[in-house]
Design a protein around this motif. Structure first.
Motif, PDB file in Angstrom:
ATOM      1  N   ALA A  58       0.830  -1.213   0.000  1.00 32.60           N
ATOM      2  CA  ALA A  58       0.000   0.000   0.000  1.00 32.60           C
ATOM      3  C   ALA A  58       0.861   1.259   0.000  1.00 32.60           C
ATOM      4  O   ALA A  58       0.561   2.236  -0.697  1.00 32.60           O
ATOM      5  N   ASN A  59       1.939   1.221   0.766  1.00 31.20           N
ATOM      6  CA  ASN A  59       2.805   2.395   0.866  1.00 31.20           C
ATOM      7  C   ASN A  59       3.497   2.672  -0.466  1.00 31.20           C
ATOM      8  O   ASN A  59       3.606   3.819  -0.889  1.00 31.20           O
ATOM      9  N   GLU A  60       3.905   1.612  -1.115  1.00 27.14           N
ATOM     10  CA  GLU A  60       4.578   1.777  -2.399  1.00 27.14           C
ATOM     11  C   GLU A  60       3.633   2.345  -3.451  1.00 27.14           C
ATOM     12  O   GLU A  60       4.018   3.187  -4.267  1.00 27.14           O
ATOM     13  N   LYS A  61       2.374   1.897  -3.391  1.00 32.07           N
ATOM     14  CA  LYS A  61       1.401   2.320  -4.399  1.00 32.07           C
ATOM     15  C   LYS A  61       0.591   3.541  -3.963  1.00 32.07           C
ATOM     16  O   LYS A  61      -0.249   4.029  -4.726  1.00 32.07           O
ATOM     17  N   GLY A  62       0.782   3.978  -2.723  1.00 28.67           N
ATOM     18  CA  GLY A  62       0.011   5.127  -2.234  1.00 28.67           C
ATOM     19  C   GLY A  62      -1.464   4.832  -2.023  1.00 28.67           C
ATOM     20  O   GLY A  62      -2.324   5.688  -2.238  1.00 28.67           O
ATOM     21  N   ILE A  63      -1.772   3.606  -1.590  1.00 31.49           N
ATOM     22  CA  ILE A  63      -3.168   3.209  -1.380  1.00 31.49           C
ATOM     23  C   ILE A  63      -3.553   3.405   0.089  1.00 31.49           C
ATOM     24  O   ILE A  63      -2.875   2.887   0.978  1.00 31.49           O
TER      25      ILE A  63
END
Lengths: 461, 461
Positions: A58-63
């Motif tokens: 999620a952090n990598e994708k900004g979710i």
């Protein structure tokens, strides 16, 4: 959500633990507040490692990731305000350890509050905070909101009982904070900093809680007062005395009338009722404390003071207080249950001025709550189908919160800020304090993935 | 310090409140630890505004600021490790408000602990934390270290009593955090986050403290045990029971021997002594609790259990415990007073293994402390003029702290980390927790001016 991300999430928990079904997503759009927003998916995690891997993705994708327990929160804390993932932790529901000699227990965040109490009971111990939603709410939610309850006057709130936490940062990194000891002065207190942070700083995956021996005896009394001021003075005298009751509840004239009319409880036509309980290890001692309090009540012009002689009589005295929730449900009215808190000496002033605000704004309200710690539940009635009433609601809420803050109080005693109270934060906290909260949030969650849109962290100046 | 900076500081507080005299600077190089470092100047501030202006100047110029109260800290917290300004707040010593109905008081940080207790006494109220340095230490220092004391077993530590703070950030900006109420769930708990932060995050300029009614009665007993294990089991049984004593102190065989020899106190040759106190509103109740505890002690093979019948007898039972400090002074030996804390069930194990470590490293030690909360004061003797003994000190300290952490304990129960314990932080806290502490420090004090060189914030990986 793109296919690669979907697959990455499925790889972590298995296809059966990720859902994008519309029915599921609708269910996960709500908590017990009036807010709603649909997530893109919901997931069930069963281990810290899964939580860590989910947050990494999620952090990598900004979710956005919004953690959810039982969804009983009243402030919109578990509503996925900006979509993304709802992370349901109710399956992480093991009680990992109970160590009575160390007066602590280790639990997963999804443990239901009532199950935890049931597990402690055979030892004669209990977990003192007691949120009204205890039958269904989870301990993770209690920690995230710093939940309180009826007994906070003597026993404090959840924060006072959290010794240590395992938590996953937005980055997916796992840390342990706090200590497995009764006291510690070892570095910053990251543990209590996470308590009440509403899922915006980290995902809590394990909780070490202090537990306390349960008092063997309790005694109950009920007093009625013709005026709010006399009841307020009675609270002041008790707080000024050597006695700390285990319960000190107040019901105002409006709720007394409603209970008489709709719950058919035989109550006099007075402005205030105080319900008090003392507890301790011997019957003599709890009676001693109760008599002292009864004397103070009489000294403040109580119209009547009734001391329960038996368990059954005590149940009878509790009836009015315990009927409020059921009555509110049966009334089928729209209402907002507030949890404004003021210094104890300001209770009568707050109640009197809240009546005045009710008149000014033309919306009915009543007050009950935990007089012993200043936490008042102002319940405001309105008709959700009447645009005029709905329009008057917000100005009344603003004035009530402003009043509380002007009296030295706080916006929320136990429900949290979430979405419902974010706009009032500047009434209580100065600009620098709010800026500091945002600075700390940004330092720990630079991509703003953890429960975004809460606690005013996104928009205050 | 350049002339412009010097002048800017003088402009804030006046020339009489800034000193660069060598005698003053030497005094301000120390606290009660073995660390020392000379500051560039010392200043006395008397208002929040002055503190704010001083920090603005220091932040702009990158000058370290180390706040100082009475300088009684044992961990090097008030030593200006990187020079710069020592900011003495002892002149901000007003008790601003006592509100008994709200069970709180508002004080400036320089108020001496004992003066605060004296001001509360006429109301029958008190401030429960009770650091041993209470006669001289300041409340600001208590907050900065999260000070504890003898009564933490029942009453908790300073953190449990800090409701609200006014604090000045490194930037000079002033904020109020926490609430003037018994409970709050309104935004991040910046208040408890600052408690125990050792002057590294902000300068505290006003403190709102919860106060409590003082129990009218107390009862005291003393028990001796032939083995540490029996005493440990006795502590476990008490913790397992419904009784929470107000004091539960342990003295081990080594300190008992020393007291017999050097303080001439008539004590038997045993491995452990437990001193216990109960308190409450009636004499009957405190006796009831004490008898319960005495029974548990006897059930754990206590060689003798003595219950004080009078105040004088109670004083007699306290004599051994209260003589430790004076005896240590009279011995004129170098010693390190530790404050390691372990879960209560691990006390006997820690004590037995600390004896073993003493033998291995060839340095004498004894243990006493707050058994009811697991906080042990391990005192290690050494000859500071003997390089061989000095060389053995550090490995012993390391092993003791490692032992405590391996048993689920914490490096410091009440003294703080400061300079003395910074190197042990990785024994207790994982890498992510330590990184998070540093991240938060950097977010609030990007120029690292607030008490730099403390709590391992500068150097851990």
């Amino acid at each position: 959500m793109d296919n690669a991300t979907r697959q990455a999430l499925i790889d972590i928990v298995g296809p059966e633990n990720v859902t994008e079904k519309i029915m599921d997503l609708v269910s996960y759009s709500y908590d017990a507040s009036s807010y709603e927003h649909r997530p893109d998916c919901a997931m069930w995690a069963v281990s810290t490692e899964q939580v860590s891997r989910i947050l990494s993705v999620a952090n990598e994708k900004g979710i956005p990731v919004t953690v959810r327990g039982a969804g009983t929160g009243l402030g919109g804390l578990a509503v996925p305000a900006q979509g993304g993932i709802v992370l349901d932790l109710t399956r992480m529901n093991s009680i990992l350890e109970i160590s009575i000699p160390d007066r602590l227990a280790v639990v997963q965040p999804g443990v239901v509050y009532a199950d935890f109490q049931a597990a402690l009971a055979p030892y004669g111990f209990f977990f003192p905070p007691d949120p009204a939603s205890g039958v269904v709410c989870t301990l993770g939610g209690n920690v995230a909101t710093n939940a309180g309850g009826l007994h906070a006057v003597k026993y404090g709130t959840t924060r006072d009982y959290v010794l240590s936490l395992e938590a996953v940062l937005a980055s997916g990194e796992v840390m342990r904070v706090g200590a497995r000891t009764m006291k510690t002065s070892s570095g910053y207190d990251l543990c209590r900093f996470l308590v009440g942070s509403e899922g915006t700083l980290a995902v809590i995956t394990e909780i070490t809680l202090k537990v306390a021996p349960k008092a063997a005896h309790r005694a109950t009394a009920l007093a009625v007062f013709h005026t709010l001021e006399d009841a307020g003075e009675a609270v002041t005298r008790v707080m000024h005395s050597e006695v700390t009751p285990s319960v000190l509840e107040l019901l105002d004239g409006s709720v007394i009338s409603l209970l008489r009319e709709h719950a058919h409880i035989d109550l006099p036509d007075v402005e205030a009722l105080l319900l008090v309980e003392t507890d301790g290890m011997t019957e003599g001692y709890v009676r001693f404390q109760l008599e002292k309090i009864a004397e103070m009540f009489r000294g403040c012009n109580a119209a009547e003071v009734e001391l329960a002689a038996t368990e059954e009589e005590a149940e009878g005295l509790w009836k009015a207080r315990k009927s409020i929730g059921g009555m509110m449900g049966a009334l089928h009215l729209d209402y907002i249950p507030e949890d404004i808190t003021v210094p104890m000496s300001q209770i009568a002033t707050f109640l009197r001025q809240s009546e005045e605000l009710s008149r000014i704004h033309g919306l009915d309200l009543f007050n009950f709550g935990h007089a012993g710690d200043g936490n008042l539940h102002t319940n405001i009635f309105f008709d959700g189908n009447d645009p005029d009433q709905v329009a008057r609601l917000e100005p009344l809420l603003y004035d009530l919160h402003k009043l509380a803050c002007d009296l030295g109080g706080t916006l929320s005693g136990e429900h949290g800020i979430g979405m419902t109270k974010a706009k009032y934060l500047p009434l209580e906290h100065d600009r620098t304090a709010l800026k500091t909260m945002r600075t700390l949030k940004q330092a720990l969650d630079p991509n703003n993935i953890l429960n975004p849109g809460k606690m005013g962290l996104d928009f205050f100046p």
